[in-house]
Each structure stands twice: as structure tokens, then as C-alpha cells.
Design an enzyme around this catalytic site. Structure first.
Site, mmCIF file in Angstrom:
data_model
loop_
_atom_site.group_PDB
_atom_site.id
_atom_site.type_symbol
_atom_site.label_atom_id
_atom_site.label_comp_id
_atom_site.label_asym_id
_atom_site.label_seq_id
_atom_site.Cartn_x
_atom_site.Cartn_y
_atom_site.Cartn_z
ATOM 1 N N ASP A 1 -11.649 0.751 4.378
ATOM 2 C CA ASP A 1 -10.265 1.152 3.580
ATOM 3 C C ASP A 1 -9.288 2.100 4.485
ATOM 4 O OD1 ASP A 1 -11.162 0.001 1.344
ATOM 5 O OD2 ASP A 1 -12.709 1.818 0.985
ATOM 6 N N ASP B 1 -2.810 -4.121 -5.545
ATOM 7 C CA ASP B 1 -2.189 -2.881 -5.575
ATOM 8 C C ASP B 1 -0.712 -2.673 -5.894
ATOM 9 O OD1 ASP B 1 -4.715 -1.908 -5.133
ATOM 10 O OD2 ASP B 1 -4.493 -1.091 -3.020
ATOM 11 N N ASP C 1 0.963 -1.163 -0.105
ATOM 12 C CA ASP C 1 0.102 -0.031 0.022
ATOM 13 C C ASP C 1 0.818 1.343 -0.066
ATOM 14 O OD1 ASP C 1 -2.433 1.340 0.098
ATOM 15 O OD2 ASP C 1 -2.807 1.404 2.149
#
Length: 317
Positions: A291, A146, A107
């Protein structure tokens, strides 16, 4: 059907010890009789622990009883954790969906779910153990959401390391989990260009595994995601199957630049199925899990289940 034949100990030993080549590996979809529902998911645990809450019935009927991927992070006992989880699914003749989420610099852009393995060596050990924990049991695995899309938030040295680690991951699943459909994550329709993502997928070893995933933890519609995935395939040396995260995409992505993080107006998408314009439509992100401390859940940390978020996804508000 089950991955293992239990008729005799001798035959069992042969199956466990003999290598399985790609030519003989079976489809995990055909090996099972449906999707595994995790009884220990965050929404299922909340439902169990809150029998008198007015939101319980909605969350139970619409979320906790549906097939949702389980995410796996740093765990010193990852091999046994994964083995136990996939074993429970196999015991019910169901297909589990797992997410490997532990790469260093995880992330890198959003930051809310940062962390991951402490070193490249630690990650190699972890991901090799993850694949070994699945073994010959049927499974679906999404590899590092991601990671490829976040290259722009990394230094060149970090990018090179990540590409090497992802390629190593694909090699481990190919070698140790022959009945797993593994998918490298390829971002979403609003993050990166298809040609760039295709280059990164190729560099990261997508040829070693089943294909790639799109829209993980995001909100783009299924049709937008199909278009994007097909564009990515147009730049790969050979087109690959893809899966779409439909957990929160029924209403699409709003125009807010921060609309990736607990936006208002999102709604549950279609539950797990094969087909639908992709190889599979899956609930990869757990609906109701934040999130990060942002959007309509400004005080809820990433990875934490929030029943109000869950109800808003059910109602589309």
C-alpha cells in the site's frame, strides 16, 4: 460463450458496427465460463522468477493462480493494452476484472499512489480509449478506487472536476463497452457516511453503469461491507448492485488509525465468486502488493510486490 460470432466475415462486421442498447446487452458473467487468471500478475511474475525461493510454493498455490484484478494507469497506448488483455481473456472464454486508476489527483488523501493523468482533457482521452479497448468483449471494471471517498482532501474546484470526469467515464463505458459491468468505487465502511457517498455516486453518474464497489484495497469484513453498501443503496434514487474487494479482509480491519496501510494480522479473503451477499466478491487489490512504505513494509513503495507481505497474508500474521 464468446462475444463474437466467427462464422462469416459479414456477420462479424454487422456485430462490430451495430450499436448495442442496454436492453440487448448481455451479462458478462453469463457470456463466460469463469474468471480470468492473469499470467502476468505481480505475484505470478515473482513466482516465475524465483523458482528456488522457499516462499514460492505458498505464493503460487494461494495467490498467483487465483483471479486478481489488473490495474491500469497512465499509458499512451491504453486502448491496445486493454484490448490485448481482454482479448486474451476472451480467447480462454474467461471474465477479466480491470481497474481504471488514472484520474487527476489520484490518492489525494493517502498520497502513496499519487499521480494520474496530467489534465482533465488527458483523462477524457485515456478513459474513452480504455472503454473502446474493451469494446463488446465481456469484462468487469472498477472505476477509480478512492476517488469519491477522497473528496475531503480536495478543493471544491478539484471535486467538481473529479465528479465531471467520473461521470464522463460512466458515459464512455455505457456507450463503448456494452457487455462490461462497470462499478464506481464507493470507499469503505470506515470512510465517509453512506448518505454522502450516495450523493457523490449519483452526481458521478452511477445510474449509467452497473453499480458500485466497496472495500477496495481495504480490510473490512464482507459482512461489514455488505452492511455499508446496503446503507449507501438506501440513499440512492434506485438501489444498484455492488461488489466487494475480499482480497485481504478475512481477519477484518484492526483498530489502528493507519490500519489501511500494510497492517499486521491481515489475511486473504475468499477468492472471486458471484453472490456471497453482493453481486460479486473479487480480489481487486493484488495480495502482496504494498500500500506504500508503511506498516509492516516500511521500505516497500506502493504498487510493489513484496513476498513477505504475501506470505503474511496467507498465514494471517
Amino acid at each position: 460463450m464468446r462475444w463474437i460470432v466467427r462464422s462469416t466475415a459479414a456477420l462479424c462486421a454487422v456485430l462490430l458496427l451495430s450499436p448495442v442498447t442496454p436492453a440487448t446487452a448481455a451479462s458478462p458473467i453469463g457470456m463466460t465460463s469463469g474468471w480470468y487468471v492473469n499470467p502476468g500478475s505481480a505475484p505470478a511474475t515473482w513466482v516465475q522468477n524465483n523458482p528456488n525461493d522457499s516462499r514460492r510454493t505458498q505464493i503460487q498455490n494461494s495467490i498467483s493462480t487465483k483471479p486478481i484484478a489488473r490495474w491500469f494507469g497512465n499509458d499512451a497506448n491504453i486502448a491496445s493494452t486493454v484490448a490485448n488483455y481482454t482479448g486474451a481473456a476472451d480467447g480462454q472464454d474467461k471474465l477479466p476484472v480491470l481497474v481504471a486508476y488514472n484520474i487527476p489527483n489520484r490518492d489525494a488523501c493517502g498520497g502513496h499512489s499519487g499521480g494520474g493523468a496530467g489534465s482533465a482533457g488527458a483523462y477524457r482521452t485515456w478513459i474513452a480509449s480504455f472503454a473502446a479497448g474493451i469494446g463488446a468483449k465481456p469484462a468487469v471494471v472498477i472505476i477509480e478506487p478512492d476517488a469519491l471517498a477522497a473528496y475531503g482532501c480536495l478543493t471544491q474546484a478539484q471535486r467538481d472536476e473529479m465528479a465531471g470526469l467520473l461521470k464522463y467515464a460512466t458515459e464512455q463505458f455505457k456507450a463503448k463497452a456494452p457487455n462490461t459491468y462497470a462499478y464506481l468505487d464507493a470507499g469503505n465502511a470506515g470512510w465517509g457516511t453512506p448518505s454522502t457517498i450516495a450523493y457523490r455516486l449519483n452526481e458521478a453518474g452511477v445510474a449509467n453503469i452497473r453499480g458500485f464497489s466497496v472495500n477496495v484495497s481495504n480490510y473490512y469484513t464482507t459482512s461489514q461491507s455488505i452492511t455499508y453498501a446496503n446503507q449507501v443503496n438506501g440513499f440512492l434514487p434506485a438501489a444498484k448492485p455492488f461488489v466487494i474487494d475480499t482480497s485481504r479482509n478475512a481477519n477484518g480491519r484492526n483498530s489502528d488509525p493507519n490500519g489501511w496501510c500494510n497492517p499486521a494480522g491481515a489475511k486473504l479473503g475468499v477468492t472471486a465468486q458471484t453472490g456471497g451477499g453482493a453481486e460479486m466478491l473479487l480480489w481487486v487489490k493484488t495480495p502482496g502488493v504494498s500500500d506504500g512504505p508503511c506498516g509492516i513494509a516500511p521500505t516497500t513503495p506502493a504498487g510493489t510486490f513484496n513476498p513477505d507481505l504475501a506470505v503474511r497474508l496467507i498465514n494471517g500474521t
